[in-house]
Design a protein around this motif. Structure first.
Motif, PDB file in Angstrom:
ATOM      1  N   LEU A 117       0.817  -1.483  -0.029  1.00  0.00           N
ATOM      2  CA  LEU A 117       0.137   0.030   0.017  1.00  0.00           C
ATOM      3  C   LEU A 117       0.760   1.447   0.049  1.00  0.00           C
ATOM      4  O   LEU A 117       0.478   2.059  -0.885  1.00  0.00           O
ATOM      5  CB  LEU A 117      -0.937   0.102   1.363  1.00  0.00           C
ATOM      6  N   ASP A 118       1.987   1.302   0.730  1.00  0.00           N
ATOM      7  CA  ASP A 118       2.864   2.593   0.954  1.00  0.00           C
ATOM      8  C   ASP A 118       3.265   2.662  -0.561  1.00  0.00           C
ATOM      9  O   ASP A 118       3.346   3.916  -0.835  1.00  0.00           O
ATOM     10  CB  ASP A 118       3.615   2.502   2.013  1.00  0.00           C
ATOM     11  N   GLU A 119       4.043   1.892  -1.188  1.00  0.00           N
ATOM     12  CA  GLU A 119       4.482   1.990  -2.620  1.00  0.00           C
ATOM     13  C   GLU A 119       3.235   2.419  -3.550  1.00  0.00           C
ATOM     14  O   GLU A 119       3.525   3.077  -4.574  1.00  0.00           O
ATOM     15  CB  GLU A 119       5.144   0.530  -2.735  1.00  0.00           C
ATOM     16  N   ALA A 120       1.859   1.610  -3.363  1.00  0.00           N
ATOM     17  CA  ALA A 120       1.041   2.147  -4.128  1.00  0.00           C
ATOM     18  C   ALA A 120       0.661   3.642  -4.120  1.00  0.00           C
ATOM     19  O   ALA A 120       0.471   4.295  -5.219  1.00  0.00           O
ATOM     20  CB  ALA A 120      -0.205   1.140  -3.936  1.00  0.00           C
ATOM     21  N   LEU A 121       0.588   4.185  -2.983  1.00  0.00           N
ATOM     22  CA  LEU A 121       0.298   5.346  -2.847  1.00  0.00           C
ATOM     23  C   LEU A 121       1.455   6.307  -3.306  1.00  0.00           C
ATOM     24  O   LEU A 121       0.967   7.547  -3.884  1.00  0.00           O
ATOM     25  CB  LEU A 121       0.022   5.964  -1.369  1.00  0.00           C
ATOM     26  N   ALA A 122       2.411   6.162  -3.172  1.00  0.00           N
ATOM     27  CA  ALA A 122       3.551   6.785  -3.443  1.00  0.00           C
ATOM     28  C   ALA A 122       3.690   6.748  -5.147  1.00  0.00           C
ATOM     29  O   ALA A 122       3.800   7.940  -5.695  1.00  0.00           O
ATOM     30  CB  ALA A 122       5.149   6.345  -3.201  1.00  0.00           C
ATOM     31  N   ALA A 123       3.327   5.847  -5.730  1.00  0.00           N
ATOM     32  CA  ALA A 123       3.433   5.529  -7.338  1.00  0.00           C
ATOM     33  C   ALA A 123       2.186   6.529  -7.859  1.00  0.00           C
ATOM     34  O   ALA A 123       2.259   7.258  -8.905  1.00  0.00           O
ATOM     35  CB  ALA A 123       3.279   4.071  -7.653  1.00  0.00           C
ATOM     36  N   HIS A 124       1.089   6.430  -7.278  1.00  0.00           N
ATOM     37  CA  HIS A 124      -0.026   7.301  -7.627  1.00  0.00           C
ATOM     38  C   HIS A 124       0.427   8.724  -7.435  1.00  0.00           C
ATOM     39  O   HIS A 124      -0.175   9.603  -8.099  1.00  0.00           O
ATOM     40  CB  HIS A 124      -1.443   6.879  -6.951  1.00  0.00           C
ATOM     41  N   ALA A 125       0.941   8.961  -6.242  1.00  0.00           N
ATOM     42  CA  ALA A 125       1.349  10.505  -6.091  1.00  0.00           C
ATOM     43  C   ALA A 125       2.175  11.029  -6.991  1.00  0.00           C
ATOM     44  O   ALA A 125       1.955  12.190  -7.194  1.00  0.00           O
ATOM     45  CB  ALA A 125       1.719  10.772  -4.681  1.00  0.00           C
ATOM     46  N   LYS A 126       3.105  10.253  -7.641  1.00  0.00           N
ATOM     47  CA  LYS A 126       3.976  10.812  -8.553  1.00  0.00           C
ATOM     48  C   LYS A 126       3.555  10.740 -10.123  1.00  0.00           C
ATOM     49  O   LYS A 126       4.160  11.356 -10.882  1.00  0.00           O
ATOM     50  CB  LYS A 126       5.392  10.222  -8.408  1.00  0.00           C
ATOM     51  N   ALA A 127       2.296  10.273 -10.229  1.00  0.00           N
ATOM     52  CA  ALA A 127       1.933   9.854 -11.680  1.00  0.00           C
ATOM     53  C   ALA A 127       1.319  11.496 -11.944  1.00  0.00           C
ATOM     54  O   ALA A 127       0.781  11.872 -11.352  1.00  0.00           O
ATOM     55  CB  ALA A 127       0.739   8.959 -11.569  1.00  0.00           C
ATOM     56  N   PRO A 128       1.876  11.717 -13.256  1.00  0.00           N
ATOM     57  CA  PRO A 128       1.318  12.892 -13.852  1.00  0.00           C
ATOM     58  C   PRO A 128      -0.233  12.941 -13.900  1.00  0.00           C
ATOM     59  O   PRO A 128      -0.953  11.798 -14.093  1.00  0.00           O
ATOM     60  CB  PRO A 128       1.845  13.153 -15.066  1.00  0.00           C
ATOM     61  N   ARG A 129      -0.932  14.027 -13.507  1.00  0.00           N
ATOM     62  CA  ARG A 129      -2.383  13.978 -13.636  1.00  0.00           C
ATOM     63  C   ARG A 129      -2.902  14.025 -15.070  1.00  0.00           C
ATOM     64  O   ARG A 129      -2.290  14.866 -15.792  1.00  0.00           O
ATOM     65  CB  ARG A 129      -2.978  15.158 -12.563  1.00  0.00           C
ATOM     66  N   VAL A 130      -3.852  13.328 -15.181  1.00  0.00           N
ATOM     67  CA  VAL A 130      -4.323  13.012 -16.897  1.00  0.00           C
ATOM     68  C   VAL A 130      -5.736  13.419 -16.971  1.00  0.00           C
ATOM     69  O   VAL A 130      -6.330  13.136 -15.962  1.00  0.00           O
ATOM     70  CB  VAL A 130      -3.989  11.784 -17.280  1.00  0.00           C
ATOM     71  N   ALA A 131      -5.980  14.246 -17.659  1.00  0.00           N
ATOM     72  CA  ALA A 131      -7.436  14.380 -18.020  1.00  0.00           C
ATOM     73  C   ALA A 131      -7.687  14.572 -19.567  1.00  0.00           C
ATOM     74  O   ALA A 131      -7.059  14.705 -20.321  1.00  0.00           O
ATOM     75  CB  ALA A 131      -8.162  15.558 -17.551  1.00  0.00           C
ATOM     76  N   ALA A 132      -8.882  14.082 -20.160  1.00  0.00           N
ATOM     77  CA  ALA A 132      -9.372  13.792 -21.515  1.00  0.00           C
ATOM     78  C   ALA A 132      -9.672  15.318 -21.860  1.00  0.00           C
ATOM     79  O   ALA A 132     -10.646  15.796 -21.115  1.00  0.00           O
ATOM     80  CB  ALA A 132     -10.340  12.929 -21.719  1.00  0.00           C
TER      81      ALA A 132
END
Length: 170
Positions: A117-132
């Motif tokens: 979970l900690d790694e998952a949250l960190a990966a989500h946090a550093k993902a560039p935000r994307v919108a269509a």
């Protein structure tokens, strides 16, 4: 039949890779996950051999494998394919490119399903935000205070399968 026709084509390796990768969603809608995996693996092998192991085409094939593995519950393999995909895209693309955000989210979903979970949250946090945008194309999104990542459908459309919608889990 379609896969045999694609493999029997002469000419552009890039076109063959694109066609094999495009065949995957059709196979998924029919519940043919083994055949979908085989198409993506053939696309990856062809891309690596004929175009290059660090090509956009190889990354696209790895992305498809990562997503498929996530959908069918093979999280360790999803993590491995997505990590390779991300490494290639980081060489080829700007760090805020929407493709990097999608791969980071696939990685985070695999980590989440593996209980990391900690790694998952960190990966989500550093993902560039994307919108269509209104035309169905992805673009970097401006951060929205208090919200998680933006998960709009991609131009590629429905992912289907037994665990549809897992991309927007967190």
């Amino acid at each position: 039949l379609a896969q045999a026709a694609i493999e029997g084509m002469s000419g552009s390796s890039a076109l063959q890779v694109r066609l094999l990768n495009s065949l995957g969603p059709v196979l998924r809608r029919e519940g043919l996950y083994d055949e979908e995996e085989a198409a993506y693996r053939k696309a990856l092998a062809l891309a690596e051999k004929e175009i290059g192991p660090r090509s956009r085409q190889a990354a696209d094939s790895l992305a498809n494998l990562g997503t498929l593995f996530n959908v069918i519950g093979r999280q360790d393999e999803s993590l491995q394919a997505s990590s390779r995909d991300l490494a290639i895209r980081r060489l080829l693309l700007d760090s805020r490119h929407p493709d990097i955000g999608r791969v980071e989210n696939t990685l985070a979903n695999a980590l989440f399903d593996l209980g990391r979970l900690d790694e998952a949250l960190a990966a989500h946090a550093k993902a560039p935000r994307v919108a269509a945008d209104g035309d169905g194309h992805d673009r970097p999104a401006e951060p929205r205070p208090g919200l998680g990542r933006v998960d709009e459908p991609t131009a590629g459309g429905d992912r289907g399968g037994p665990r549809a919608g897992t991309e927007a889990r967190m």
